[in-house]
Design a protein around this motif. Structure first.
Motif, mmCIF file in Angstrom:
data_model
loop_
_atom_site.group_PDB
_atom_site.id
_atom_site.type_symbol
_atom_site.label_atom_id
_atom_site.label_comp_id
_atom_site.label_asym_id
_atom_site.label_seq_id
_atom_site.Cartn_x
_atom_site.Cartn_y
_atom_site.Cartn_z
ATOM 1 N N LEU A 69 -26.162 -1.209 -27.732
ATOM 2 C CA LEU A 69 -25.850 -0.056 -26.870
ATOM 3 C C LEU A 69 -24.823 0.869 -27.518
ATOM 4 C CD1 LEU A 69 -25.815 -1.891 -23.432
ATOM 5 C CD2 LEU A 69 -27.524 -0.283 -24.259
ATOM 6 N N VAL A 70 -23.938 0.311 -28.350
ATOM 7 C CA VAL A 70 -23.026 1.159 -29.120
ATOM 8 C C VAL A 70 -23.829 2.000 -30.099
ATOM 9 C CG1 VAL A 70 -21.218 1.156 -30.880
ATOM 10 C CG2 VAL A 70 -20.984 -0.291 -28.857
ATOM 11 N N ALA A 71 -24.809 1.372 -30.768
ATOM 12 C CA ALA A 71 -25.641 2.096 -31.724
ATOM 13 C C ALA A 71 -26.444 3.199 -31.038
ATOM 14 C CB ALA A 71 -26.578 1.118 -32.432
ATOM 15 N N GLU A 72 -26.885 2.972 -29.801
ATOM 16 C CA GLU A 72 -27.655 3.972 -29.062
ATOM 17 C C GLU A 72 -26.773 5.079 -28.488
ATOM 18 O OE1 GLU A 72 -29.864 2.033 -26.030
ATOM 19 O OE2 GLU A 72 -31.099 0.860 -27.411
ATOM 20 N N GLY A 73 -25.452 4.843 -28.434
ATOM 21 C CA GLY A 73 -24.547 5.851 -27.900
ATOM 22 C C GLY A 73 -24.201 5.665 -26.436
ATOM 23 N N TRP A 74 -24.658 4.579 -25.827
ATOM 24 C CA TRP A 74 -24.327 4.350 -24.413
ATOM 25 C C TRP A 74 -22.920 3.775 -24.258
ATOM 26 C CZ3 TRP A 74 -27.161 6.657 -21.002
ATOM 27 C CH2 TRP A 74 -28.512 6.885 -21.254
ATOM 28 N N LEU A 75 -22.459 3.041 -25.265
ATOM 29 C CA LEU A 75 -21.133 2.439 -25.217
ATOM 30 C C LEU A 75 -20.338 2.868 -26.439
ATOM 31 C CD1 LEU A 75 -22.016 -1.271 -24.229
ATOM 32 C CD2 LEU A 75 -21.514 0.650 -22.697
ATOM 33 N N THR A 76 -19.014 2.717 -26.356
ATOM 34 C CA THR A 76 -18.143 2.909 -27.516
ATOM 35 C C THR A 76 -17.312 1.657 -27.681
ATOM 36 O OG1 THR A 76 -16.347 3.876 -26.182
ATOM 37 C CG2 THR A 76 -17.992 5.401 -27.122
ATOM 38 N N ALA A 77 -16.959 1.353 -28.941
ATOM 39 C CA ALA A 77 -16.126 0.178 -29.212
ATOM 40 C C ALA A 77 -15.076 0.574 -30.236
ATOM 41 C CB ALA A 77 -16.977 -0.974 -29.735
ATOM 42 N N ARG A 78 -13.811 0.514 -29.838
ATOM 43 C CA ARG A 78 -12.717 0.858 -30.734
ATOM 44 C C ARG A 78 -11.666 -0.240 -30.703
ATOM 45 N NH1 ARG A 78 -13.866 5.815 -28.211
ATOM 46 N NH2 ARG A 78 -14.648 7.411 -29.658
ATOM 47 N N GLN A 79 -11.059 -0.483 -31.847
ATOM 48 C CA GLN A 79 -10.022 -1.495 -31.942
ATOM 49 C C GLN A 79 -8.874 -1.146 -30.996
ATOM 50 O OE1 GLN A 79 -10.367 -4.196 -33.871
ATOM 51 N NE2 GLN A 79 -8.422 -5.078 -33.172
ATOM 52 N N GLY A 80 -8.525 -2.094 -30.162
ATOM 53 C CA GLY A 80 -7.416 -1.887 -29.242
ATOM 54 C C GLY A 80 -7.806 -1.222 -27.937
ATOM 55 N N SER A 81 -9.012 -0.656 -27.876
ATOM 56 C CA SER A 81 -9.457 0.017 -26.657
ATOM 57 C C SER A 81 -10.572 -0.729 -25.962
ATOM 58 C CB SER A 81 -9.911 1.447 -26.996
ATOM 59 O OG SER A 81 -10.307 2.125 -25.834
ATOM 60 N N GLY A 82 -11.153 -1.723 -26.635
ATOM 61 C CA GLY A 82 -12.230 -2.490 -26.036
ATOM 62 C C GLY A 82 -13.543 -1.724 -26.040
ATOM 63 N N THR A 83 -14.487 -2.249 -25.286
ATOM 64 C CA THR A 83 -15.807 -1.632 -25.167
ATOM 65 C C THR A 83 -15.867 -0.853 -23.869
ATOM 66 O OG1 THR A 83 -16.784 -3.480 -26.394
ATOM 67 C CG2 THR A 83 -18.283 -2.077 -25.136
ATOM 68 N N ARG A 84 -16.266 0.410 -23.965
ATOM 69 C CA ARG A 84 -16.281 1.290 -22.800
ATOM 70 C C ARG A 84 -17.602 2.025 -22.698
ATOM 71 N NH1 ARG A 84 -11.095 2.304 -20.699
ATOM 72 N NH2 ARG A 84 -9.392 1.469 -21.980
ATOM 73 N N VAL A 85 -17.907 2.491 -21.482
ATOM 74 C CA VAL A 85 -19.071 3.351 -21.281
ATOM 75 C C VAL A 85 -18.765 4.705 -21.914
ATOM 76 C CG1 VAL A 85 -20.570 4.475 -19.584
ATOM 77 C CG2 VAL A 85 -19.677 2.176 -19.142
ATOM 78 N N ALA A 86 -19.697 5.205 -22.725
ATOM 79 C CA ALA A 86 -19.464 6.446 -23.458
ATOM 80 C C ALA A 86 -19.404 7.640 -22.519
ATOM 81 C CB ALA A 86 -20.569 6.658 -24.496
ATOM 82 N N GLU A 87 -18.631 8.654 -22.910
ATOM 83 C CA GLU A 87 -18.487 9.862 -22.099
ATOM 84 C C GLU A 87 -19.810 10.585 -21.912
ATOM 85 O OE1 GLU A 87 -15.952 11.118 -20.404
ATOM 86 O OE2 GLU A 87 -14.771 9.351 -20.916
ATOM 87 N N ARG A 88 -20.709 10.488 -22.884
ATOM 88 C CA ARG A 88 -21.983 11.200 -22.787
ATOM 89 C C ARG A 88 -22.918 10.564 -21.775
ATOM 90 N NH1 ARG A 88 -26.225 8.712 -25.251
ATOM 91 N NH2 ARG A 88 -27.378 10.672 -25.416
ATOM 92 N N ALA A 89 -22.605 9.354 -21.348
ATOM 93 C CA ALA A 89 -23.524 8.633 -20.470
ATOM 94 C C ALA A 89 -23.277 8.972 -19.022
ATOM 95 C CB ALA A 89 -23.386 7.127 -20.690
#
Length: 467
Positions: A69-89
Motif C-alpha cells: 500500500l505504500v508502493a501504491e501511494g495509499w500509505l506513507t512510512a517514515r522513520q519516527g513517524s510510523g505508517t500513516r494514511v497518505a494525504e492523497r487518499a
C-alpha cells in the motif's frame, strides 16, 4: 477455516474476508478503508507487530500488506513517524453521495468571509491561555474534579467576573448572583423557561435581531413582538404592558450598529419598574468601542429589573462555550431551579482557567490588543468604501453596516459570490412581523471575522463587489 480473530481488527475494524488469503484480504481492507475515507488522511496505523497480534496473523503478512500500500501511494512510512494514511487518499464526495446524505447541492464555504458574529479566531491567545490553564490546574482543589455542588458554577470564576464586570462594564455583580452557563443561547434557554413558568406569553425583541434567538423563544412557547429600531436604537418608548420581558442589545445594537440613547435606556427601565417586566441585556461586544470609552451596561440603572448576559464568544472565542448571567435577587432561585442542582454544562477546569486568565490581567491585555486590531480594520474599511457607500452605526464591535444605493443589493451579492466572498444583508435579520417599510438595502460586514492573512484579500473582494 481461518481463525475467527483474523476477521476483525479491534482498533481498525478490518474485515479480511474480501481478498484471496490473509495478505490479500488485509491489503484490500486497508485500501478500501483509506479510499472511502473511513481511515482519514494522516491517521497513524498500528505497528506491524501490534496489528499482527490483534488480528492473530503473522507479522510478515502485515508488513507485506503495508509495503504494497505504500508502493501504491495509499500509505506513507517514515522513520519516527510510523505508517500513516497518505494525504492523497481522500474520498471524493459525488453529487449522488450528497443526495443520498440528504444534502443535494452541497458546496464548499467561500474562500473569504465577512459574515458577522465571529471574532478573529486566529488571534486566540493560545500561549497566555495555556499558561493560565497550567496555573489553574496546579492550584485546583481536589473537589474541582468532582461533580459540581453549586449550580451557579465555580466561585473562583464568579468572583473574578464580579470584579471585572463592575470595573469594565459598570455592572452590579455580586458573585452569589452570577450564574455561569455554556454561552448566551444556554442562558436564554434557561430564562425562557423561567418566563414561561411565570406565565409570561410575550417577549419584545428588537426589529432587527438574530433569528436563532427569536426561534428559541418561540419554541419555548413565547411570542416575540418586534420593536422598531432607528438611529437611537430600539424604540423602548413603545413597550406595552402585554410583554413580560424585552431582549435588548443596548451598547451596540445587533445588527444595525447603533447605541441605545440615554432617554431610551431610561424608558426601558421605567417600563420594567411600572409593569414588573424584565429586561434581558445582551452585552455581546460591549468592551469594543473605538470612538470613546465604552458605555456602561444598562444593568447598572436597575440591577433588580435587568438580567445582564455576557460571554467570551466575541472577546476570546465562541468555542470556549462560556457565558454568564447576573441575575436579580428575586429571580435567582427560579434560574437555579431551571439549571438544575448540579452544573453539568461547563468544565470546572475551563472555569478555573478563565478565572486565572482574568485575575492575572491577561484578559485585559488581550481585549486591549484586539480593540486596537479591530479599530484598525474598521478604519481601513471606512476609508476603502468612502465615496462609494455609506457606513452607518457607531465605531464599535466587530461589524459595520454598509448602506447600498437603491436597487443594487442583488447585484452586489452576485458579485460577492463570483469573488468567493461570504456576505450577509441587513434584511436577513429583520423580524418577520415588523411593520412594512421601504426595504433598507445594506450589508452587515463582519470585519472581525477574517484572520490576519485573510483580511486584505477579503476587503479587496468586497471592494470589487460594490457598485
Amino acid at each position: 477455516m481461518t481463525d475467527s480473530r483474523a476477521t476483525l481488527g479491534a482498533d481498525l475494524h478490518l474485515d479480511l474476508s474480501a481478498g484471496r488469503g490473509l495478505r490479500a484480504g488485509l491489503t484490500e481492507a486497508l485500501r478500501e478503508a483509506a479510499r472511502s475515507g473511513r481511515l482519514a488522511a494522516g491517521t497513524r496505523l498500528p505497528s506491524s507487530r501490534s496489528l499482527a497480534a490483534d488480528l492473530g496473523i503473522a507479522r510478515n503478512t502485515v508488513a507485506e500488506a503495508y509495503a504494497e500500500l505504500v508502493a501504491e501511494g495509499w500509505l506513507t512510512a517514515r522513520q519516527g513517524s510510523g505508517t500513516r494514511v497518505a494525504e492523497r487518499a481522500r474520498p471524493r464526495r459525488t453529487a449522488a453521495a450528497a443526495v443520498r446524505a440528504g444534502r443535494p447541492g452541497v458546496r464548499r464555504p467561500p474562500a473569504y468571509s465577512l459574515m458577522a458574529g465571529t471574532p478573529d479566531l486566529g488571534a486566540f491567545p493560545r500561549g497566555a491561555w495555556l499558561s493560565a490553564a497550567r496555573r489553574a490546574l496546579t492550584d485546583a482543589p481536589n473537589e474541582a474534579f468532582g461533580y459540581a455542588a453549586d449550580a451557579r458554577g465555580r466561585i473562583e470564576l464568579r468572583e473574578a467576573l464580579a470584579g471585572y464586570l463592575a470595573r469594565a462594564r459598570g455592572v452590579y455583580a455580586d458573585p452569589d448572583r452570577i450564574v455561569l452557563c455554556s454561552g448566551f443561547v444556554h442562558a436564554l434557554t434557561l430564562l425562557a423557561g423561567v418566563l414561561r413558568a411565570r406565565r409570561v406569553r410575550e417577549v419584545a425583541v428588537e426589529g432587527y435581531s438574530l433569528d436563532v434567538h427569536r426561534e428559541l423563544l418561540t419554541r419555548t412557547g413565547l411570542r416575540t413582538v418586534p420593536l422598531a429600531v432607528d438611529g437611537a436604537g430600539a424604540r423602548t418608548t413603545e413597550l406595552g404592558g402585554e410583554a413580560g420581558a424585552v431582549l435588548l442589545t443596548p451598547a451596540h445594537q445587533f445588527p444595525t450598529g447603533v447605541a441605545l440613547t440615554p432617554a431610551r435606556r431610561a424608558a426601558a427601565v421605567d417600563w420594567a419598574r411600572t409593569t414588573g417586566g424584565l429586561i434581558l441585556e445582551d452585552d455581546y461586544d460591549g468592551e469594543f468601542r473605538y470612538d470613546r470609552q465604552p458605555v456602561g451596561a444598562l444593568q447598572g440603572l436597575d440591577p433588580e429589573r435587568v438580567v445582564y448576559l455576557g460571554t467570551v464568544s466575541k472577546s476570546l472565542a465562541p468555542g470556549l462555550r462560556m457565558g454568564w448571567m447576573v441575575v436579580p435577587a428575586g429571580l435567582l432561585d427560579e434560574v437555579l431551579a431551571a439549571k438544575g442542582r448540579i452544573d453539568w454544562t461547563s468544565s470546572a477546569l475551563d472555569q478555573l482557567t478563565l478565572a486565572e486568565f482574568i485575575r492575572s490581567g491577561a484578559y485585559d491585555r488581550h481585549v486591549r490588543g484586539m480593540r486596537v486590531r479591530y479599530r484598525r480594520r474598521r478604519d481601513e474599511l471606512v476609508a476603502a468604501v468612502a465615496g462609494r457607500v455609506a457606513v452607518s452605526g457607531i465605531a464599535a464591535g466587530l461589524h459595520a453596516v454598509l448602506d447600498l444605493p437603491g436597487g443594487s443589493q442583488d447585484a452586489v451579492l452576485r458579485a460577492a459570490a463570483w469573488h468567493d466572498l461570504g456576505l450577509e444583508t441587513l434584511s436577513r435579520y429583520a423580524h418577520p412581523d415588523a411593520e412594512p417599510a421601504p426595504p433598507r438595502e445594506a450589508l452587515v460586514v463582519g470585519y472581525g471575522t477574517p484572520s490576519a492573512s485573510a483580511w486584505s484579500p477579503a476587503l479587496a473582494a468586497l471592494l470589487a463587489s460594490l457598485p
